[in-house]
Write an enzyme that holds these catalytic residues in place. Structure first.
Site, mmCIF file in Angstrom:
data_model
loop_
_atom_site.group_PDB
_atom_site.id
_atom_site.type_symbol
_atom_site.label_atom_id
_atom_site.label_comp_id
_atom_site.label_asym_id
_atom_site.label_seq_id
_atom_site.Cartn_x
_atom_site.Cartn_y
_atom_site.Cartn_z
ATOM 1 N N CYS A 101 -10.644 -0.386 3.307
ATOM 2 C CA CYS A 101 -10.066 -0.587 4.646
ATOM 3 C C CYS A 101 -9.512 0.729 5.174
ATOM 4 O O CYS A 101 -8.792 1.430 4.474
ATOM 5 C CB CYS A 101 -8.945 -1.622 4.589
ATOM 6 S SG CYS A 101 -9.582 -3.269 4.321
ATOM 7 N N GLU A 145 -4.685 3.426 6.198
ATOM 8 C CA GLU A 145 -4.541 3.104 4.770
ATOM 9 C C GLU A 145 -5.204 4.212 3.949
ATOM 10 O O GLU A 145 -4.708 4.614 2.907
ATOM 11 C CB GLU A 145 -5.191 1.756 4.448
ATOM 12 C CG GLU A 145 -5.112 1.405 2.971
ATOM 13 C CD GLU A 145 -5.419 -0.055 2.682
ATOM 14 O OE1 GLU A 145 -5.070 -0.927 3.500
ATOM 15 O OE2 GLU A 145 -6.016 -0.319 1.612
ATOM 16 N N ARG A 181 0.820 -1.235 0.000
ATOM 17 C CA ARG A 181 0.000 0.000 0.000
ATOM 18 C C ARG A 181 0.849 1.279 0.000
ATOM 19 O O ARG A 181 0.465 2.279 0.599
ATOM 20 C CB ARG A 181 -0.964 0.039 1.184
ATOM 21 C CG ARG A 181 -1.945 -1.076 1.231
ATOM 22 C CD ARG A 181 -2.873 -1.136 0.036
ATOM 23 N NE ARG A 181 -3.589 -2.374 0.090
ATOM 24 C CZ ARG A 181 -3.149 -3.509 -0.496
ATOM 25 N NH1 ARG A 181 -2.058 -3.514 -1.243
ATOM 26 N NH2 ARG A 181 -3.825 -4.625 -0.372
HETATM 27 C C1 LIG Z 1 -15.705 -1.000 -1.551
HETATM 28 C C2 LIG Z 1 -14.217 -0.761 -1.593
HETATM 29 C C3 LIG Z 1 -13.350 -1.844 -1.682
HETATM 30 C C4 LIG Z 1 -11.971 -1.644 -1.733
HETATM 31 N N1 LIG Z 1 -11.155 -2.731 -1.807
HETATM 32 C C5 LIG Z 1 -9.820 -2.552 -1.894
HETATM 33 C C6 LIG Z 1 -8.924 -3.689 -2.004
HETATM 34 O O1 LIG Z 1 -9.354 -4.826 -2.041
HETATM 35 N N2 LIG Z 1 -7.592 -3.437 -2.111
HETATM 36 C C7 LIG Z 1 -7.081 -2.167 -2.098
HETATM 37 O O2 LIG Z 1 -5.868 -2.006 -2.201
HETATM 38 N N3 LIG Z 1 -7.901 -1.081 -1.974
HETATM 39 C C8 LIG Z 1 -9.240 -1.243 -1.876
HETATM 40 N N4 LIG Z 1 -10.064 -0.158 -1.750
HETATM 41 C C9 LIG Z 1 -9.488 1.195 -1.641
HETATM 42 C C10 LIG Z 1 -9.378 1.956 -2.985
HETATM 43 O O3 LIG Z 1 -10.399 1.548 -3.874
HETATM 44 C C11 LIG Z 1 -8.008 1.754 -3.632
HETATM 45 O O4 LIG Z 1 -6.971 2.236 -2.811
HETATM 46 C C12 LIG Z 1 -7.956 2.449 -4.998
HETATM 47 O O5 LIG Z 1 -6.855 1.984 -5.720
HETATM 48 C C13 LIG Z 1 -7.890 3.972 -4.889
HETATM 49 O O6 LIG Z 1 -8.045 4.489 -6.204
HETATM 50 P P1 LIG Z 1 -8.734 5.886 -6.477
HETATM 51 O O7 LIG Z 1 -8.586 6.160 -7.935
HETATM 52 O O8 LIG Z 1 -10.102 5.907 -5.937
HETATM 53 O O9 LIG Z 1 -7.770 6.861 -5.660
HETATM 54 P P2 LIG Z 1 -8.180 8.094 -4.734
HETATM 55 O O10 LIG Z 1 -8.954 7.593 -3.574
HETATM 56 O O11 LIG Z 1 -8.767 9.169 -5.548
HETATM 57 O O12 LIG Z 1 -6.739 8.557 -4.244
HETATM 58 C C14 LIG Z 1 -5.960 7.711 -3.407
HETATM 59 C C15 LIG Z 1 -4.514 8.235 -3.402
HETATM 60 O O13 LIG Z 1 -3.982 8.108 -4.725
HETATM 61 C C16 LIG Z 1 -3.542 9.379 -5.209
HETATM 62 N N5 LIG Z 1 -3.836 9.432 -6.649
HETATM 63 C C17 LIG Z 1 -5.006 9.165 -7.268
HETATM 64 N N6 LIG Z 1 -4.870 9.294 -8.605
HETATM 65 C C18 LIG Z 1 -3.580 9.662 -8.829
HETATM 66 C C19 LIG Z 1 -2.830 9.974 -9.998
HETATM 67 N N7 LIG Z 1 -3.347 9.929 -11.236
HETATM 68 N N8 LIG Z 1 -1.527 10.332 -9.840
HETATM 69 C C20 LIG Z 1 -0.946 10.394 -8.603
HETATM 70 N N9 LIG Z 1 -1.612 10.107 -7.458
HETATM 71 C C21 LIG Z 1 -2.917 9.750 -7.580
HETATM 72 C C22 LIG Z 1 -4.339 10.407 -4.422
HETATM 73 O O14 LIG Z 1 -3.677 11.656 -4.376
HETATM 74 C C23 LIG Z 1 -4.420 9.729 -3.050
HETATM 75 O O15 LIG Z 1 -3.222 9.919 -2.317
HETATM 76 C C24 LIG Z 1 -11.455 -0.334 -1.690
HETATM 77 C C25 LIG Z 1 -12.333 0.760 -1.605
HETATM 78 C C26 LIG Z 1 -13.700 0.560 -1.562
HETATM 79 C C27 LIG Z 1 -14.618 1.746 -1.478
#
Ligand SMILES: Cc1cc2nc3c(=O)[nH]c(=O)nc-3n(C[C@H](O)[C@H](O)[C@H](O)COP(=O)(O)OP(=O)(O)OC[C@H]3O[C@@H](n4cnc5c(N)ncnc54)[C@H](O)[C@@H]3O)c2cc1C
Length: 307
Positions: free
Chosen positions: A224, A298, A172
């Site tokens: 999480c 996380e 992570r």
């Molecule tokens: C129902 C549910 C289930 C989930 N299950 C999992 C799982 O099984 N495993 C897991 O690892 N996570 C899980 N997550 C958490 C989340 O979905 C992941 O961490 C996901 O990869 C975040 O992506 P995002 O585009 O939504 O990022 P965001 O939430 O928008 O951002 C997260 C971080 O990434 C950075 N970021 C986003 N886009 C960029 C970019 N283009 N360039 C640089 N930095 C960037 C942001 O600045 C921030 O620091 C879950 C979430 C939910 C709601």
């Protein structure tokens, strides 16, 4: 590039919490990056890059941040196939996708093409840039080992492309090795193993059924809340410390999985990040008192807290 002053942030997140930013800068094409320095200087505040908003805990009120929304590839139907490679006797396909591509769409494409490696991420919302930034993973897979190159924008060097020595990743965590105030991923080249569509689809289905049985996938959460401490499950520690079902206002720790903080948007009480932060502090204290374990977040807090 579209600039919106004072955007509400809660609707941009899966947890549906958070106040207002100074501005939102929406980027649809990599060429938009050329105008970023001027746009950021005009907007002020700390630049924060938003993906799908599925791992964010955003504070209430007026926040001193400007949100960058890289939507490169967000509307592309498919990634661009670049060729094949072979490693350890396994045929692999290399493809490029924009950082704004929604992960569910990318996974659907992988299933259709029979490309294996991301099956563990079924049911994970968000965009490719967010998955890379979080080194998202589950069921034995994670994003970073599949990454072959990454195009990024940094305020120091503008747009440029990195090879694996250009980043460092662990559970992570993902960061660039070059010094930079912040970075924004623009596109990524990934390498996935060739398999059959049936096999890839089957593993995704199995993982999703498993996830659905144990996690509140249909509620407003940010996944999480805490990282798993080495060799332990944060969910089990939180459960044993009595956090399952603990509630403050519209926020509660899921009775299904104690590591998921749920925002009950239908309870009639406004959802406040301050309630989420108090529950998080209580959970950390309870686990530390009972097990001597310091849980680490996380989810990413905005504005970011100095670590
Ligand atoms: C129902 C549910 C289930 C989930 N299950 C999992 C799982 O099984 N495993 C897991 O690892 N996570 C899980 N997550 C958490 C989340 O979905 C992941 O961490 C996901 O990869 C975040 O992506 P995002 O585009 O939504 O990022 P965001 O939430 O928008 O951002 C997260 C971080 O990434 C950075 N970021 C986003 N886009 C960029 C970019 N283009 N360039 C640089 N930095 C960037 C942001 O600045 C921030 O620091 C879950 C979430 C939910 C709601």
């Amino acid at each position: 590039m579209i600039i919106t002053p004072r955007p509400a942030l809660a609707p941009l997140t899966t947890l549906r919490l958070g106040g207002y930013a100074l501005a939102e800068i929406r980027l649809d094409r990599p060429e938009d990056c050329g105008r970023l320095p001027e746009a950021l200087a005009a907007a002020g505040g700390l630049p924060c890059v938003l993906g799908g908003g599925s791992n964010l805990l955003i504070h209430d009120g007026a926040l001193p941040i400007t949100v960058l929304r890289p939507l490169f590839g967000a509307k592309d139907a498919e990634p661009e196939v670049l060729g094949e490679e072979e490693s350890d006797g396994i045929r692999r396909v290399l493809f490029r996708a924009g950082a704004g591509m929604p992960m569910p769409r990318l996974l659907a494409w992988c299933a259709k093409k029979g490309l294996s490696g991301l099956e563990g991420l079924i049911g994970v919302p968000g965009r490719l840039g967010g998955a890379v930034a979080m080194n998202a993973g589950a069921y034995g897979c994670s994003t970073a080992p599949l990454l072959r190159s990454l195009s990024v924008y940094t305020p120091e060097k503008g747009l440029h492309t990195l090879l694996p020595e250009g980043w460092s990743a662990r559970y992570r965590h993902f960061s660039l090795t070059e010094p930079c105030a912040w970075y924004m991923s623009v596109s990524a080249v990934l390498s996935l193993a060739v398999d059959t569509p049936e096999a890839v689809h089957g593993r995704m289905r199995e993982n999703f059924l498993h996830k659905k049985a144990g996690q509140p996938v249909h509620e407003h959460t940010a996944g999480c809340v805490f990282q798993n401490p080495e060799g332990q499950s944060a969910g089990r520690l939180l459960d044993a410390a009595g956090m399952k079902g603990k509630r403050r206002g519209a926020l509660y720790f899921s009775p299904m999985h104690a590591n998921f903080l749920v925002h009950d948007t239908r309870c009639g009480v406004p959802g406040l990040c301050s309630d989420a932060l108090m529950l998080i502090a209580e959970a950390k204290r309870a686990v530390s008192d009972m097990f001597g374990v310091a849980l680490q977040l996380e989810v990413k807090e905005w504005p970011p807290c100095p670590s």
